[in-house]
Every structure is written in structure tokens, then in C-alpha cells.
Motif scaffolding. Sequence first.
Motif, short mmCIF file in Angstrom:
data_model
loop_
_atom_site.label_atom_id
_atom_site.label_comp_id
_atom_site.label_asym_id
_atom_site.label_seq_id
_atom_site.Cartn_x
_atom_site.Cartn_y
_atom_site.Cartn_z
N UNK A 210 -34.91 -29.34 -30.86
CA UNK A 210 -35.64 -30.16 -31.84
C UNK A 210 -35.56 -29.62 -33.27
N UNK A 211 -35.07 -28.38 -33.45
CA UNK A 211 -34.96 -27.83 -34.80
C UNK A 211 -33.50 -27.62 -35.19
N UNK A 212 -33.26 -27.45 -36.48
CA UNK A 212 -31.89 -27.39 -36.99
C UNK A 212 -31.32 -25.98 -37.06
N UNK A 213 -32.17 -24.96 -37.04
CA UNK A 213 -31.70 -23.58 -37.16
C UNK A 213 -31.53 -22.96 -35.77
N UNK A 214 -31.01 -21.74 -35.72
CA UNK A 214 -30.77 -21.07 -34.45
C UNK A 214 -31.89 -20.07 -34.18
N UNK A 215 -32.88 -20.50 -33.41
CA UNK A 215 -34.04 -19.65 -33.13
C UNK A 215 -33.72 -18.54 -32.15
N UNK A 216 -32.56 -18.58 -31.51
CA UNK A 216 -32.21 -17.53 -30.56
C UNK A 216 -31.96 -16.20 -31.27
N UNK A 217 -31.75 -16.23 -32.58
CA UNK A 217 -31.52 -15.01 -33.35
C UNK A 217 -32.81 -14.23 -33.59
N UNK A 218 -33.95 -14.87 -33.38
CA UNK A 218 -35.23 -14.24 -33.71
C UNK A 218 -35.63 -13.20 -32.67
N UNK A 219 -36.16 -12.09 -33.14
CA UNK A 219 -36.79 -11.11 -32.27
C UNK A 219 -38.29 -11.18 -32.54
N UNK A 220 -39.08 -10.50 -31.73
CA UNK A 220 -40.53 -10.54 -31.86
C UNK A 220 -40.97 -10.14 -33.27
N UNK A 221 -41.80 -10.96 -33.88
CA UNK A 221 -42.31 -10.67 -35.22
C UNK A 221 -41.51 -11.29 -36.34
N UNK A 222 -40.37 -11.90 -36.02
CA UNK A 222 -39.56 -12.51 -37.06
C UNK A 222 -39.87 -14.01 -37.20
N UNK A 223 -39.56 -14.52 -38.38
CA UNK A 223 -39.80 -15.93 -38.68
C UNK A 223 -38.53 -16.57 -39.21
N UNK A 224 -38.49 -17.89 -39.12
CA UNK A 224 -37.29 -18.62 -39.53
C UNK A 224 -37.69 -19.97 -40.11
N UNK A 225 -37.13 -20.29 -41.27
CA UNK A 225 -37.34 -21.61 -41.86
C UNK A 225 -36.41 -22.60 -41.18
N UNK A 226 -36.92 -23.77 -40.87
CA UNK A 226 -36.11 -24.75 -40.16
C UNK A 226 -36.63 -26.15 -40.45
N UNK A 227 -36.11 -27.13 -39.75
CA UNK A 227 -36.59 -28.50 -39.89
C UNK A 227 -36.46 -29.23 -38.56
N UNK A 228 -37.15 -30.35 -38.46
CA UNK A 228 -37.07 -31.22 -37.29
C UNK A 228 -36.24 -32.44 -37.68
N UNK A 229 -34.97 -32.50 -37.31
CA UNK A 229 -34.14 -33.66 -37.64
C UNK A 229 -34.55 -34.87 -36.80
N UNK A 230 -34.35 -36.06 -37.35
CA UNK A 230 -34.60 -37.27 -36.56
C UNK A 230 -33.28 -37.84 -36.06
N UNK A 231 -33.35 -38.93 -35.33
CA UNK A 231 -32.16 -39.50 -34.69
C UNK A 231 -31.19 -40.12 -35.69
N UNK A 232 -31.66 -40.37 -36.91
CA UNK A 232 -30.81 -40.98 -37.94
C UNK A 232 -30.20 -39.96 -38.88
N UNK A 233 -30.40 -38.69 -38.60
CA UNK A 233 -29.85 -37.66 -39.48
C UNK A 233 -30.77 -37.28 -40.61
N UNK A 234 -31.96 -37.86 -40.63
CA UNK A 234 -32.96 -37.50 -41.63
C UNK A 234 -33.83 -36.37 -41.10
N UNK A 235 -34.97 -36.19 -41.73
CA UNK A 235 -35.85 -35.08 -41.37
C UNK A 235 -37.26 -35.60 -41.07
N UNK A 236 -37.76 -35.23 -39.91
CA UNK A 236 -39.14 -35.53 -39.55
C UNK A 236 -40.08 -34.68 -40.39
N UNK A 237 -39.76 -33.39 -40.49
CA UNK A 237 -40.57 -32.46 -41.27
C UNK A 237 -39.84 -31.12 -41.33
#
Length: 226
Positions: free
Chosen positions: A129-156
Amino acid sequence: MAVGGVEVGTKGPDNRGSFIVLYERWRYSEISLSESSIFMIENNYPLTFATQTPFTHKNSEMKNTPFTEKHIALGAKMAPFAGYNMPISYTGINDEHAAVRKNAGVFDVSHMGEFILKGADALDLIQRVTSNDASKLIAGQAQYSCLPNAQGGIVDDLLVYCVEPHKVYMLVVNASNIEKDWNWIQQHNTANVEMHNISDKTCLLAIQGPAATKILQSLTSMDILN
């Protein structure tokens, strides 16, 4: 890091930090903000409350954050912001901007939404559901990302925090989109990942600026300066 709830943050190569500190609202009665070392440390690292641009929420009934009385006592100008009675200005935008750029500022962002995703498929759901790769995160880390929609836009747009790799994550979403974001993620939760909307029982402080790490280091045993 963990202080009263969940505390996580990110640092750039120059050690300038942006941190959030979350407390469960029911725990807030145990915390005296006026006695908190966050504020006592002002003598060494000038710290100021910083404010945000107001906008009117469609719901006219305003909520208060656990810090509302503190804002008023400090002389903040209050106004509606995403359904909450929030501080809009203290000494002025220029002073507050300079304080955050040169030292650090505290942002009361308790109006933001927080979701907890738990379980063996929590990471898989976030990856879908998000555009970034959250698998890179370890405990305590944060990542900026977005929720893309089905039309290529952004939910939030949102922040993804790793509490326990592959198993427990916290998503911080925009205040005005809490219900919309929750429904969008739930719609794609085909593996029945355990989801909790903790927005109404969580308060949030963002401590930002070049002195953020120095200020927070005294509040945690984890090394956040290196």
C-alpha cells in the motif's frame, strides 16, 4: 528509543535530527510537562514551541490535545487546526522559524493519526500500500512514504515507523485523512493483518532542529548522537 510509549527518529549525515515522542493519552496524567527534562534543558539548548498554519476542519467541535493548557499558559494564540484547538503563533513566525533552524523546536502534532500494524504479514501489507521500501527499516527507524491510488495519484503521504522488523509498524497519517487512510489500508488488508487505530489515545510531539539529538540524548539510554 522508548520514552513513555514509542519514540523514534531519523538523522541526516550531519546529525541534524527530527524526532517524535508519543505517549498514550491515559499515561499523560503521570507526566508533568512543566517538570519534564525536555523543557528544563532549555537552559543549555534553547528550545521553543513551534506552530503550524491553521485550516478549518469540517467538524466544528474542536478537540484538545494533552498539551493545550500548556500552550495557553505559554501565551500561544490558539485556532482550529484539523478539528483541534491548536497553537498557531507564540512570538511570531520569524522568531519560531529561526529558533528551529538554529536550535530546536517542539511541535505539538497530537492531531495526527497513528495506526499500528502487527503480525507476520504486516510488512507485506505496508509494501503493497505504500510507495517506499519499508523492508529497509530496522527497529527505531522511520521512512517518509505515500499511499498511491489505483489511478497513479496519491491517497495521502505518511510516515512509516518500524517498531519490530517484519512484525510491528506504526503509520503516522495526516489528521484530516485518518478515516480515509484507515479505510484504504483496510481495503487492501487481505491477509487479516492486525490493525489498531490508536489516534484518539496517542499524543505526539515532534522535536526538530540541529539540537534535537542533543536535547533528546539526556532522555534516553540509546545512543542517538552517533
